[in-house]
Scaffold this motif. Sequence first.
Motif, mmCIF file in Angstrom:
data_model
loop_
_atom_site.group_PDB
_atom_site.id
_atom_site.type_symbol
_atom_site.label_atom_id
_atom_site.label_comp_id
_atom_site.label_asym_id
_atom_site.label_seq_id
_atom_site.Cartn_x
_atom_site.Cartn_y
_atom_site.Cartn_z
ATOM 1 N N ARG A 1 0.824 -1.215 0.000
ATOM 2 C CA ARG A 1 0.000 0.000 0.000
ATOM 3 C C ARG A 1 0.855 1.260 0.000
ATOM 4 N N GLU B 1 2.017 1.641 -3.519
ATOM 5 C CA GLU B 1 0.918 2.151 -4.342
ATOM 6 C C GLU B 1 0.750 3.653 -4.139
ATOM 7 N N ARG B 2 0.685 4.057 -2.895
ATOM 8 C CA ARG B 2 0.411 5.463 -2.585
ATOM 9 C C ARG B 2 1.551 6.386 -3.021
ATOM 10 N N LYS C 1 -1.808 1.179 -8.584
ATOM 11 C CA LYS C 1 -2.755 0.250 -7.966
ATOM 12 C C LYS C 1 -2.251 -1.140 -8.321
ATOM 13 N N ASP D 1 -5.218 -4.837 -7.885
ATOM 14 C CA ASP D 1 -6.316 -4.283 -8.671
ATOM 15 C C ASP D 1 -7.377 -5.358 -8.891
#
Length: 133
Positions: free
Chosen positions: A72, A75-76, A81, A84
Amino acid sequence: MKLKWVQFFPTLRGIGAAQGEEAKKAVVEQAAEGLALLEEAFGKCSKGKAFFGGDRIGLLDIAFGSMLGWVRVTERTNGLKLLDEAKTPGLAKWADRFCADAVVKCVMPETDKLVEFYKVLMAKMRGAPPPKQ
């Protein structure tokens, strides 16, 4: 299963370290390939159940789940993503179920706090002062 996870982790780390858009794109593609293999392995291991080993969280869930916070963060911090629902529906749903478990909830770091830790860590590794909060 072990080999698939071992292949994914260095790729995950490489996303943030990639220099330039082409290099980053190549590493993201490697991560997507690794996640596709994990998606396939999840389907075979879980046999349609909620977790890798069946109805309850087991060793493989803990092994992969221990990295969900960093997935995460990746991703951030990179605008991606990785888990997915369109590409890895089983893993995406598994991650939600895993993180929603009462036992996991109390030990899983909050993504925002982990992102802040990541920023401080990266600043120290570069020898720069940590970002102001």
